[in-house]
Design an enzyme around this catalytic site. Structure first.
Site, PDB file in Angstrom:
ATOM      1  N   LYS A  35      42.178  51.876  31.824  1.00 27.54           N
ATOM      2  CA  LYS A  35      41.166  51.134  31.062  1.00 27.54           C
ATOM      3  C   LYS A  35      39.876  51.014  31.874  1.00 27.54           C
ATOM      4  CE  LYS A  35      43.331  46.874  32.636  1.00 27.54           C
ATOM      5  NZ  LYS A  35      44.370  45.881  32.331  1.00 27.54           N
ATOM      6  N   TYR A 244      14.156  38.809  50.430  1.00 31.13           N
ATOM      7  CA  TYR A 244      13.899  37.645  49.575  1.00 31.13           C
ATOM      8  C   TYR A 244      14.292  36.341  50.265  1.00 31.13           C
ATOM      9  CZ  TYR A 244      12.999  40.445  45.389  1.00 31.13           C
ATOM     10  OH  TYR A 244      12.470  41.303  44.474  1.00 31.13           O
TER      11      TYR A 244
HETATM   12  C1  LIG Z   1      45.387  45.972  33.319  1.00 29.79           C
HETATM   13  C2  LIG Z   1      46.770  45.929  32.816  1.00 29.79           C
HETATM   14  C3  LIG Z   1      47.786  46.617  33.498  1.00 29.79           C
HETATM   15  C4  LIG Z   1      47.593  47.244  34.856  1.00 29.79           C
HETATM   16  O1  LIG Z   1      47.534  46.225  35.811  1.00 29.79           O
HETATM   17  P1  LIG Z   1      47.382  46.500  37.373  1.00 29.79           P
HETATM   18  O2  LIG Z   1      47.493  45.160  37.987  1.00 29.79           O
HETATM   19  O3  LIG Z   1      46.015  47.090  37.558  1.00 29.79           O
HETATM   20  O4  LIG Z   1      48.452  47.442  37.784  1.00 29.79           O
HETATM   21  C5  LIG Z   1      49.044  46.671  32.903  1.00 29.79           C
HETATM   22  N1  LIG Z   1      49.277  46.058  31.714  1.00 29.79           N
HETATM   23  C6  LIG Z   1      48.330  45.362  31.056  1.00 29.79           C
HETATM   24  C7  LIG Z   1      48.665  44.707  29.757  1.00 29.79           C
HETATM   25  C8  LIG Z   1      47.047  45.271  31.580  1.00 29.79           C
HETATM   26  O5  LIG Z   1      46.106  44.565  30.934  1.00 29.79           O
END
Ligand SMILES: *Cc1c(COP(=O)(O)O)cnc(C)c1O
Length: 355
Positions: A35, A244
């Site tokens: 994702k 800054y």
């Molecule tokens: C993001 C996510 C994962 C992966 O999680 P990691 O901690 O990056 O391994 C797995 N299942 C769901 C439902 C997620 O949202």
């Protein structure tokens, strides 16, 4: 202005996936969670290498991300979308043969009523209270769900990065209570859950951050190097201020490098209040002054050479160490890096170079 380079080591990425896969039984599949454009590293650059390494299931958050994975790897893999099913996404899901993860009663009803023959998955809530059917909701829809033969039934752990947290065993118990004896393929673990051991692994583990080199997978190889070009080098005298707010004042005659990245590149401003270094040939040089939108200033007085670029992420200063200095986590660090980097992929069998 030359672009900063984000180098992704595909051998480290696929090696981390293999190492995570080796933690579970041969009958347990290890899927890749890609994702947010593969945690910021680029779907087109990473997914083909993962696919060649043996990944046959991919998980995304949004339908459009799932479409991008399909386009990157072709037909021969299962691609799940956590965002589920709606009238708006139905056509894309069908056209690209994607598997919606149905996580609310309305999604289940809409999907089943649409009568689509495509595969689907169901997410249960076992205590995180974010996504998924509650036990009563699942009970009410169970017969219809089982009748339609879901490809996978899954849930997500809230505290898997803390092995001793009592919520882990509570969620495991709830998941088993809802799914034991149903004869369905099951998945509970992400990276953290995979590391909790065989009880948590079921038929499929959904690993994300560990593949990308992040905690809690302590044995991970670092995947990412970020190198930022030096725009200018200047010398400042004792008492001169930099950047800054004139927030940093030289206490010794100082040689400064100004480099071409800033908080607009996910190098969030909070990190200048921590202890962050930039590296040239292995030598650490302290970040000084405030992080600007496109610029960072670095004390390079102790270098014996004039650097052309400095590294902010590498095997020494990993995503987790850098995130920690900025009060955040590796996940946010990676996914914040953004679009201004030149992403370069190395290793990964035949897939050398920028895709
Ligand atoms: C993001 C996510 C994962 C992966 O999680 P990691 O901690 O990056 O391994 C797995 N299942 C769901 C439902 C997620 O949202």
């Amino acid at each position: 202005m030359p672009a900063s380079t984000l180098t992704i080591d595909l051998n480290a990425l696929t090696g981390n996936w293999r190492a995570l896969d080796a933690l579970s039984a041969a009958s347990t599949e290890t899927a890749a969670v890609v994702k947010a454009d593969a945690y910021g590293l680029g779907v087109a650059g990473t997914c083909p290498a993962l696919h060649r390494a043996g990944v046959s299931s991919f998980f995304t958050a949004l339908t459009q991300e799932a479409v991008a994975v399909r386009q990157a790897i072709g037909q021969d893999a299962d691609i799940y979308s956590f965002s589920g099913y709606s009238a708006r996404t139905a056509a894309d899901l069908k056209q690209h043969n994607l598997i919606p993860v149905l996580s609310a009663p309305e999604h289940v009803q809409d999907f089943l009523e649409a009568g689509s023959p495509q595969p689907f998955a169901v997410q249960l809530d076992t205590g995180m209270n974010r996504m998924g059917l509650e036990p009563a909701e699942f009970a009410a829809l169970k017969e219809r769900i089982l009748g339609a033969k879901p490809a996978l039934i899954l849930s997500h752990l809230a505290c898997a990065d803390e092995p001793d947290h009592p919520q882990n065993t509570a969620q495991l118990r709830a998941f088993k209570g809802m799914t034991d004896g149903l004869g369905l393929r099951r998945s509970l673990a992400a990276t953290g859950g995979t590391l909790l051991g065989p009880e948590y692994q079921f038929d499929l583990c959904r690993t994300g951050i560990g593949m990308y080199g992040g905690a809690p997978f302590a044995a991970a190889s670092p995947v990412v190097t970020v190198s930022i070009p030096v725009l200018q080098i200047r010398d400042v005298a004792v008492g001169e201020s930099v950047g800054y707010g004139a927030a940093w004042v030289a206490k010794r005659p100082t040689r400064l490098a100004t480099i071409a990245a800033g908080y607009a590149d996910g190098l969030i401003r909070a990190m200048c209040f921590g202890n962050v270094s930039l590296f040239s040939k292995g030598t650490a040089c302290p970040m000084v002054g405030r992080v600007s939108m496109d610029l960072i200033t670095v004390d390079i007085t102790d270098l014996d050479h004039r650097p052309e670029a400095l590294e902010i992420l590498n095997a020494t200063q990993t995503v987790d160490k850098l995130a920690d200095q900025a009060g955040t986590i590796g996940y946010e660090m990676l996914t914040s890096l953004g679009g201004r980097y030149n992403r370069v992929y190395v290793g990964g069998q035949s897939n050398t170079g920028t895709p």
